[in-house]
Each structure stands twice: as structure tokens, then as C-alpha cells.
Design a protein around this motif. Structure first.
Motif, short mmCIF file in Angstrom:
data_model
loop_
_atom_site.label_atom_id
_atom_site.label_comp_id
_atom_site.label_asym_id
_atom_site.label_seq_id
_atom_site.Cartn_x
_atom_site.Cartn_y
_atom_site.Cartn_z
N HIS A 288 10.75 -18.84 11.19
CA HIS A 288 12.04 -18.35 11.89
C HIS A 288 11.99 -16.79 12.13
N GLN B 72 4.81 -29.47 5.63
CA GLN B 72 4.74 -28.36 6.79
C GLN B 72 5.23 -27.21 6.39
N GLU C 101 13.03 -35.28 9.91
CA GLU C 101 13.22 -34.00 10.76
C GLU C 101 12.94 -34.40 12.29
N HIS D 296 6.87 -23.65 8.60
CA HIS D 296 6.97 -23.08 9.92
C HIS D 296 7.83 -21.83 10.04
N GLU E 249 12.06 -30.51 19.25
CA GLU E 249 13.12 -29.58 19.38
C GLU E 249 13.58 -28.92 20.42
N TRP F 190 16.98 -25.76 -1.93
CA TRP F 190 16.56 -24.38 -1.54
C TRP F 190 16.13 -23.74 -2.56
N HIS G 92 9.40 -21.19 5.92
CA HIS G 92 9.76 -22.55 5.35
C HIS G 92 8.53 -23.42 5.11
N GLU H 59 16.69 -16.92 8.62
CA GLU H 59 17.91 -17.75 8.64
C GLU H 59 18.79 -17.37 7.48
N LEU I 257 18.98 -29.13 5.92
CA LEU I 257 17.95 -28.73 7.14
C LEU I 257 18.83 -27.82 7.87
N THR I 258 18.16 -26.68 8.40
CA THR I 258 18.63 -26.00 9.30
C THR I 258 18.64 -26.45 10.65
N ALA I 259 17.91 -27.56 10.97
CA ALA I 259 17.71 -27.83 12.32
C ALA I 259 18.46 -29.24 12.43
N ARG J 193 6.55 -26.42 18.50
CA ARG J 193 7.67 -27.44 18.73
C ARG J 193 8.62 -27.01 19.75
N VAL K 295 8.01 -26.85 3.66
CA VAL K 295 8.62 -28.09 3.56
C VAL K 295 8.13 -29.04 2.80
C1 MLT Z 1 14.58 -26.12 8.19
O1 MLT Z 1 14.15 -25.09 7.79
O2 MLT Z 1 15.65 -27.02 7.71
C2 MLT Z 1 13.75 -26.64 9.45
O3 MLT Z 1 13.78 -25.73 10.43
C3 MLT Z 1 14.07 -28.03 9.77
C4 MLT Z 1 12.63 -28.57 10.36
O4 MLT Z 1 11.58 -28.29 9.79
O5 MLT Z 1 12.82 -29.08 11.32
#
Ligand code: MLT
Ligand code: ZN
Length: 246
Positions: free
Chosen positions: A105, A101, A4, A103, A8, A201, A122, A109, A190-192, A73, A124
Motif C-alpha cells: 500500500h 500473499q 479476500e 502486497h 478489487e 496485526w 502486508h 495505511e 482486513l483493510t479491504a 489486482r 498475509v
Molecule cells: C489488507 O491488508 O487487509 C488487504 O489489503 C486485504 C487484501 O489482501 O485484500
């Protein structure tokens, strides 16, 4: 490569920006998949197209309390789990994925039947051989989310400083309770950046609630001009989305 991106600020969510979603695949050689991949995330999940299954079983999590830090980030707030305990994570099939981790959004998304939600969390997880399993939760605006409430003080602080990594102390991931036995499952990315297509998923079907203040708290610290950190929807192509039902 495949991992990852921690910093960012190298990309943005501005639709027409030079580093925006449509340009990501061209920004770096390692980020090619963002532009050319055929199994990208997020997607719109259509209930009329899902394949209902009873065989995936409920998500089995094996979490232990872990030391955590909170990091801004630039595009999201991330809670990093530092625990290295055996059995600390989730098992899917025969593969063990360790919790790395969490995080957020906003707005969400993933969308369901075209509906976008106020927030998406998310969780991860990563396996020994670098595969990801992300567990996602979707939120409507409503009653406060208890887990976010417990982070309130830290979220306010990270908002003020606009930077850095703060010690949060021990957190029991079980508190992000895994009640829902129904979830959507599909293979994506990964969405990033680097948009690696090695993510399994699991999206909980049960929608949670969060207050608009809680969403705002997560938003304020991330100072992106586009005011979103949701990647645009990606084509589903040949993929199948399963719905695990009990
Ligand atoms: C994702 O959900 O794929 C993330 O945003 C990627 C990441 O944790 O950097
Ligand atoms: Zn994410």
C-alpha cells in the motif's frame, strides 16, 4: 464470505467516489463490516497509549522457498505464494498461519504517532479456520529495499501489461527478513472488503527504507484515479495496542 476480494475493481479509494471508502459497507451485504465494524483497520498507533509487554515473544516465522506469481489486482500488486508445505508460515500463540500473499500500500495505511509512511507491505497469513495474521512493514524513502530490487524486472513487466498474473518463480520468504524483535500487536480487520474482523496485526516497529522509484513502480501499475491505495484511518474504539519489546 470472510475471504479476500481478488478483483478489487469492485471498490475504489476515491474519497468522494461512489465506490469509495465511506461507501464500502453499503456496496454488498458481505461488506457490511466495512461500515459497521468496531474493530476496523488501519489505525493510528500512539506510543503514549500502547501497552508495553515482554510476553508476546518475537515473531517466529517458518518459511520455505515457494513458487510465486505476481498479480495486478487493479488496486495493488500482489505476490502470491503457491507452496503448500507444512510449517510454511508463522506461529502465534498455538496457532499456525500459512503465508498466502504479500502486497503493498502506498502511502502506508497505518500511521505511528500521526506519521504516515511512504509504503507499507502486508504479509498475509491464514490459519486452517480462516483467521488472518498480517505482518506489516513500514518504509520511509531512502536506500533501496533489497527484496523489491529482486522483483524489479517483474514489477516493470506487470506495469507494462497492466493486467494478469505472471510467473515469478521460486521466492524464499526469509528474504523479507524478520529482524525486528519489536512490534505492535492489535486485533483488527482486513483493510479491504469484506473488512472481516478476524485479523491479528503485527506491525514491525523498525522502519525500513525504499527509494521513491520503487514506490512509484508499485504505484504505476495500479491505475486508481485517487492515486492511493490506503484506506482512511479507523477509530480504535475500545482496543488495546501492545508493543512487544525485548
Ligand atoms: C489488507 O491488508 O487487509 C488487504 O489489503 C486485504 C487484501 O489482501 O485484500
Ligand atoms: Zn493490505
Amino acid at each position: 464470505p470472510g475471504g479476500e476480494v481478488e478483483d478489487e475493481t469492485e471498490f475504489s479509494y476515491e474519497t468522494l467516489g461512489k465506490k469509495g471508502p465511506a461507501k464500502r459497507g453499503t456496496l454488498k451485504e458481505d461488506w457490511k463490516m466495512c461500515g459497521t465494524g468496531k474493530m476496523q483497520s488501519p489505525i493510528d498507533i500512539r506510543d503514549k497509549n500502547v501497552v508495553v509487554t515482554y510476553k508476546l515473544g518475537s515473531l517466529r516465522s517458518h518459511y520455505l522457498p515457494s513458487n510465486t506469481t505476481m498479480k495486478n489486482r487493479g488496486h495493488d500488486i500482489m505476490l502470491k505464494f503457491k507452496g503448500g508445505n507444512q510449517g510454511f508460515g508463522i506461529i502465534i500463540g498455538n496457532t499456525k498461519y500459512k503465508l498466502q500473499q504479500l502486497h503493498w500500500h502506498s502511502p502506508s495505511e497505518h500511521t505511528i504517532n500521526g506519521k504516515r509512511f511512504a509504503l507499507e507491505a502486508h504479509l498475509v497469513h491464514e490459519s486452517k479456520n480462516g483467521k488472518y495474521a498480517v505482518v506489516a512493514f513500514l518504509y520511509n524513502v531512502g536506500a533501496p529495499d533489497a527484496f523489491l530490487l529482486s522483483l524489479d524486472r517483474h514489477l516493470k513487466r506487470i506495469t507494462d501489461t497492466h493486467e494478469g498474473e505472471a510467473n515469478v518463480g521460486s521466492i524464499d520468504p526469509k528474504k523479507i527478513s524478520f529482524e525486528s524483535k519489536q512490534y505492535y500487536r492489535y486485533s483488527g480487520s482486513l483493510t479491504a472488503p469484506p473488512c472481516s474482523e478476524n485479523v491479528l496485526w503485527s506491525i514491525s516497529r523498525q522502519i525500513r527504507t525504499v527509494t521513491s522509484q520503487q514506490v512509484k513502480l508499485l504505484r504505476v501499475a495500479v491505475h486508481d484515479a485517487s492515486n492511493t491505495n490506503a484506506r482512511p484511518l479507523q477509530p480504535i474504539n475500545k482496543r488495546v495496542v501492545y508493543l512487544q519489546t525485548k
